[in-house]
Write an enzyme that holds these catalytic residues in place. Structure first.
Site, mmCIF file in Angstrom:
data_model
loop_
_atom_site.group_PDB
_atom_site.id
_atom_site.type_symbol
_atom_site.label_atom_id
_atom_site.label_comp_id
_atom_site.label_asym_id
_atom_site.label_seq_id
_atom_site.Cartn_x
_atom_site.Cartn_y
_atom_site.Cartn_z
ATOM 1 N N SER A 73 -9.973 -0.468 6.808
ATOM 2 C CA SER A 73 -9.200 -0.069 5.624
ATOM 3 C C SER A 73 -8.702 -1.346 5.035
ATOM 4 O O SER A 73 -8.351 -1.371 3.846
ATOM 5 C CB SER A 73 -8.382 1.026 5.528
ATOM 6 O OG SER A 73 -9.185 2.078 5.568
ATOM 7 N N SER B 88 -9.648 1.888 2.732
ATOM 8 C CA SER B 88 -8.820 2.660 1.906
ATOM 9 C C SER B 88 -7.763 1.664 1.015
ATOM 10 O O SER B 88 -7.220 2.527 0.115
ATOM 11 C CB SER B 88 -7.932 3.623 2.600
ATOM 12 O OG SER B 88 -7.300 3.118 3.701
ATOM 13 N N LYS C 126 0.839 -1.324 0.069
ATOM 14 C CA LYS C 126 0.207 -0.073 0.066
ATOM 15 C C LYS C 126 0.991 1.316 -0.028
ATOM 16 O O LYS C 126 1.960 1.185 0.912
ATOM 17 C CB LYS C 126 -0.844 0.184 1.463
ATOM 18 C CG LYS C 126 -1.932 1.176 1.221
ATOM 19 C CD LYS C 126 -2.907 0.872 2.496
ATOM 20 C CE LYS C 126 -3.939 1.860 2.654
ATOM 21 N NZ LYS C 126 -4.935 1.878 3.726
#
Lengths: 475, 474, 100
Positions: free
Chosen positions: B174, B150, B75
């Site tokens: 997330s 996210s 990420k």
């Protein structure tokens, strides 16, 4: 300085001291003054995204040592974030202790016997340093600024006094005594000129017995001289303002050393909203008894204790001697004084030569043995050396080391024989008949004149006491 | 798709090479990245270097590590030295960190091959990966839908077989929510189990890094690699990494599992059915299912949307144009800060910064931030009470299957409600796993969430494994 | 607990956070933030006197490191990140006031 009428000033001081750790408060970068800009920086003290603070154990211990020396309670504490934007603060918040400081509620006794309460002494991090380009090099009028983050994250302790100080000289005594304590604990080098100790002064005025007035805070005083001058100026400014019917506004003021006056930096209405909240990247601090004891065991005697020990050995204490004591305590010279007194040197002489000659050669003190110091002073006391000669021997010892007797011999500091002194005195009496007459008629001041003349003639080798003996014998 | 465990075994025993595995991953990325916008940056050069180093170790007969040659997606809020790290924000565009996150160092040491940085909602604020300055990521299972957020890019990387595993971060769901919407496993570990050093902070007291995987064993292996005490993170638990992969087949016999009404009510029917069917599977495997209600969970969303923005408002202050990233010039430094932040942050980030600033500001602190801290205590106490009675909790991960792109972007409150079931665990700091379970509307995956107390990851994986076997995994 | 969020509140908070908002943005954010705060009002009805606030999920204490040097970053690498640098330092436009 006295204030007009029955006005009185009320002062509280916030002293920020950088801690003498090897590394910074939250990272392993060197805590070092004077490095090339931005060379002692890492992701943590640059506030790079993703970096996290980890507390320096030594900083905690030095903070505790300061608290202990100031008779504070070591309390469980937390860290908060103080949020405001400023380019020298890389995270745009400062990590500081807030409602739960590590040290609470102590006091500091001053040499004059007064006591100033300590509200708290807490840990926080320092900011980077800005240089202003263009204009006059000051922040106002500059075109742009350059930032060095070497100082960013250096550990600080902020020591907050109660509003107990009532004069500029007491403020000075407090700051100076506190500085001595910071040096003694090893927490700080006390170098105000390098900014390692900075003072904010909260000043208000009132008529004796009335409630406290509105206070103004003078920021960033970096010498004892500025402290004294700024407080005196500010108290007078407030009194004049009130007496002219004005009202003191709570505000932050800047001290201009050149102009010798304070001016408004920021009023309370413009005060920042710091949005303090617990620093989620750090955990609570709660030093247990064992940790506290380890720190306490390593505390050396504080200046007040050392001063008391030294003073107890001095017979009379006049103003000059008190100053000499401060110099000796400040420079840690009392081992010499104690050794000399133990060896039979008069206390006043043992103190004076330390406060003057040893202090002047402080950077070479490692060459001076207590033995060398004692023998030199004993030679002076017995008349074997004149005062001038003794001082020369001491400075020679500081410059090159060696044996005092050999140095005296090498320099030709033989004791002037009493015959040769008698001859010199006799010659001078013939040379200055009028002065001699007045001396004989009882004008004792003339003794000094003759001593001076003898010193001149013998190039300082004579002993003042012996000269007086000779003069009196011939009266 | 070959599992991470199989890749590592094949690379270690010479049946494959790290280089071949990397090429397969890069090929998959090339095939669909333009369409799905999963990776913001593919580090072909660095990945090839790491793959070669792993292959060299194998040739020399050295231990290449438990993740030898396993391509992994990262990420883009995790710092990797020299690799652009943006947090999907214009304010960090072009920034290359001079250091790597602890998790990256550990992955590299275990032989894993980070292939690149995945898309996310800007600064991890969002539930759909639509709040990215570099365009939304699309759900690989239906590109008209969101992958969740996210960590939508990391979930999509695993769902589209670009990589077998990925790292994400979970502040309010997330990892688990996008895992649910993309049909993969997502783990939110116990707070402090994985070092946050190098994770670009959103809300420091809630953020936690965790893995995505296609199966439970892979998730357990990756978590073992990245977990364990790190001296660079003061909030890191003073414990070695737990043994997880060895316990995935421990089963649930004799375990008591609470089916929490408050983690199901309000979800779409197909999601409710998935949870009830999962309860039955666990019961069949020997667990006792206890129906329970934990009404405090309903306060989670309110507390979270005060606490997380408050911390974020402070964490994101440093993006001021002075030291790195974007600067928009202006006459003085205050104007420069303002111009930079105004141009650099997207609307969602601005919303949360302002919300958090408000909640911390003089006059409102007690009513909002102070009250939310107390609600957090209620939440922790409620979990503790539940775990005195049961070993694990069961509920939904998210109220619905993947929603259409654009359907919630203009209604922040509706978007925030996607996190309603995942938030409580972040507030308590405990562990949870989202497991794909069943299918719903349009054949899209549904998921269930297993929650456990601190350090219960092994127990959670064992229960998740029971569900995955029931879904036909070997 | 709170009066609905006013436009001025949002403007004030934006200033504190160093963000500038257009008039239309002010309206939009006032409405959206107001909704979130309204939702948060479900906490306000609770009597939480005597409940201890939790700032950290787990109570760790006394996490410290030894006072030992770690390698700092290379200055060239540090300043390469800077939008503007001069003489080994980060450069910024003029600073309008002293630090608080």
């Amino acid at each position: 300085m006295t204030l007009p009428g029955d006005w009185e000033m009320v002062v509280g001081l916030e002293v920020h001291t950088e801690l003498k750790t090897t590394t910074k408060m939250f990272c392993g970068c060197a805590n070092h003054f004077g490095s090339e800009p931005n060379t002692n920086v890492c992701p943590v003290c640059l506030g790079l995204p993703g970096s996290l603070p980890v507390l320096n154990e030594r900083a905690v211990e030095l903070a505790m040592a300061i608290g202990m020396a100031l008779h504070c309670t070591i309390a469980p504490s937390t860290f908060h974030r103080k949020n405001y934007f400023y380019p020298d603060m890389p995270k745009d918040f400062q990590i500081s202790q807030y409602d739960l400081p590590i040290n609470k509620g102590g006091y500091l006794d001053l040499p004059d016997g007064s006591r100033v309460t300590i509200e708290r002494a807490h840990l926080e991090e320092d900011t980077g340093k800005s240089t202003h380009l263009g204009g006059s090099g000051r922040i106002h009028g500059a075109d742009r600024s350059l930032v060095d983050y070497n100082r960013s994250g250096v550990p600080l302790v902020e020591i907050v006094s109660g509003p107990d100080i009532r004069s500029a000289s007491q403020a000075r005594a407090y700051a100076s005594e506190l500085r001595g304590i910071l040096i003694a604990t090893g927490a700080s080098d006390g170098r105000m000129e390098e900014g390692s100790m900075r003072i904010d002064a909260n000043v208000s005025v009132r008529k004796s017995g009335e409630p406290f007035g509105t206070r103004c805070e003078i920021k960033n005083l970096n010498s004892l001289r500025s402290l004294v001058r700024s407080i005196e100026f500010e108290a007078r400014r407030q009194i004049e303002l009130i007496e002219e019917g004005g009202v003191v506004r709570q505000e932050t003021r800047h001290w201009d050393e050149n102009l010798g006056e304070t001016s408004t930096m920021r009023t309370k209405e413009e005060a920042e909203d710091y949005r303090y909240f617990r620093e989620p990247d750090l955990v609570d601090l709660a030093p247990d008894d064992a940790w506290q004891q380890r720190v306490r065991d390593q505390l050396p005697p504080m200046p007040a204790e050392r001063r008391a020990t030294l003073s107890s050995r001095l017979i009379a204490s006049n103003e000059a001697q008190l100053d000499a004591v401060e110099v000796v305590i400040d420079l840690h010279l009392e081992p010499y004084v104690h050794a000399a007194i133990d060896a039979g040197v008069e206390p006043a002489l043992a103190l004076a030569r330390a406060a003057n000659e040893l202090a002047a050669g402080i950077e070479n003190l490692d060459r001076m043995t207590t033995n060398g110091y004692c023998s030199t002073l004993l030679m002076e006391q017995s008349g074997e050396l004149s005062a001038t000669q003794a001082k020369t021997v001491l400075s020679e010892l500081l410059a090159h080391g060696g044996d005092p007797k050999e140095i005296a011999a090498t320099l030709g500091f033989e004791r002037l024989s009493s015959e040769s002194l008698a001859g010199t005195v006799a010659a001078l009496i013939e040379q200055f008949p009028d002065e001699w007459m007045r001396y004989r008629e009882g004008d004792e001041k003339l003794a000094q004149f003759f001593i001076g003349q003898v010193m001149k003639a013998t190039k300082g080798q004579a002993n003042g006491k012996s000269v007086i003996e000779q003069l009196q014998a011939r009266r | 798709m070959t599992s991470a465990a199989e890749i590592a075994a094949n690379v270690a025993n010479g049946n494959s090479t790290a280089n071949d595995e990397l090429e397969r991953s890069l090929e998959a990325i090339r095939a669909r990245n333009d369409e799905l916008n999963v990776f913001l940056y593919v580090d072909e050069q660095g990945a090839r270097r790491q793959a070669a180093a792993v292959d060299e170790k194998v040739r020399r007969g050295e231990n290449p590590g438990v993740l030898a040659g396993v391509p992994i997606a990262i990420k883009d809020n995790l710092c990797q030295r020299g690799i652009p790290t943006t947090c999907s924000s214009k304010i960090l565009e072009g920034w290359r960190p001079p250091y790597s996150a602890t998790v990256i160092e550990r992955l590299l040491a275990a032989g894993a091959v980070p292939v690149g940085k995945t898309n996310l909602d800007e600064f991890a604020m969002g539930s759909s990966t639509e709040n990215s300055a570099f365009g939304p990521t699309k759900n690989p299972l239906d590109p008209t839908r969101v992958p969740g957020g996210s960590s939508g890019g990391s979930a999509a990387s695993v769902a589209s077989d670009m990589t077998s595993v990925a790292l994400g971060s979970d502040t309010g769901g997330s990892i688990r929510q996008p895992a649910a919407l993309c049909g993969v496993i997502g783990v939110k570990p116990t707070y402090g189990l994985v070092s946050r050093y190098g994770l670009i902070a959103f809300a420091s007291s809630l953020d936690q890094i965790g893995p995505f995987a296609k199966n439970v064993t892979d998730a357990a292996i990756v978590l073992e690699v990245i977990a364990g005490y790190d001296e660079m993170d003061s909030t890191s638990l003073h414990e070695p990494a737990p043994s997880l992969a060895a316990h995935v087949n421990d089963g649930v016999a004799g375990k008591r599992i609470g089916l929490v009404r408050d983690l199901v009510d309000g979800a779409d029917n197909e999601v409710v059915e998935a949870v009830e069917r999962a309860a039955q599977v666990l019961r069949d495997a020997g667990a006792t299912i206890v129906e329970m209600s934990i009404p405090e969970f309903r306060l989670g969303l309110s507390a979270y949307y005060i606490l997380a923005p408050a911390e974020a408002s402070s964490n994101l202050a440093r993006y001021d144009g002075v030291r790195y990233g974007l600067r928009v010039d202006a006459d003085d430094v205050t104007a420069m800060n303002e111009a930079t932040r105004t141009a650099g942050f997207g609307d969602e980030v601005k919303r949360r910064i302002m919300l958090g600033t408000y909640a911390l500001s003089a006059g409102y602190f007690d009513a909002y931030y102070g009250q939310a801290l107390k609600v957090r205590t209620l939440m922790i106490d409620a979990f503790a009470r539940a775990y005195r009675d049961v070993d694990l909790l069961l509920g939904a991960t998210t109220p619905s299957v993947a929603f259409k792109l654009g359907s919630k972007v203009s209604d922040p409150m509706a978007m925030y409600l996607s996190d309603i079931f995942t938030i409580p665990t972040n507030l308590s700091g405990e562990a949870a796993v989202s497991v794909p379970f069943g299918t719903g509307e349009a054949g899209l995956p549904t998921a269930v969430q297993l929650l456990g107390p601190a350090r219960s990851e092994a127990r959670l994986f064992a229960a998740a494994r029971v569900l995955e076997i029931a879904e036909g995994h070997s | 607990m709170s009066s609905p969020l006013r436009r001025d509140d949002v403007a004030h908070v934006a200033k504190l956070a160093r963000l500038s908002l257009s008039s239309a943005e002010l309206d939009m954010f006032t409405e959206q933030l107001g909704q979130v705060l309204e939702h948060a009002n479900d906490m306000s009805s609770l009597d939480l006197d005597g409940v201890k606030p939790t700032a950290h999920p787990f109570e760790l204490v006394n996490v410290v490191r030894k006072d030992e040097i770690r390698v700092s970053l290379d200055r060239d690498e540090v300043l390469a990140m800077a939008p503007d640098a001069q003489d080994g330092r980060f450069a910024v436009p003029r600073i309008m006031g002293e630090a608080p």
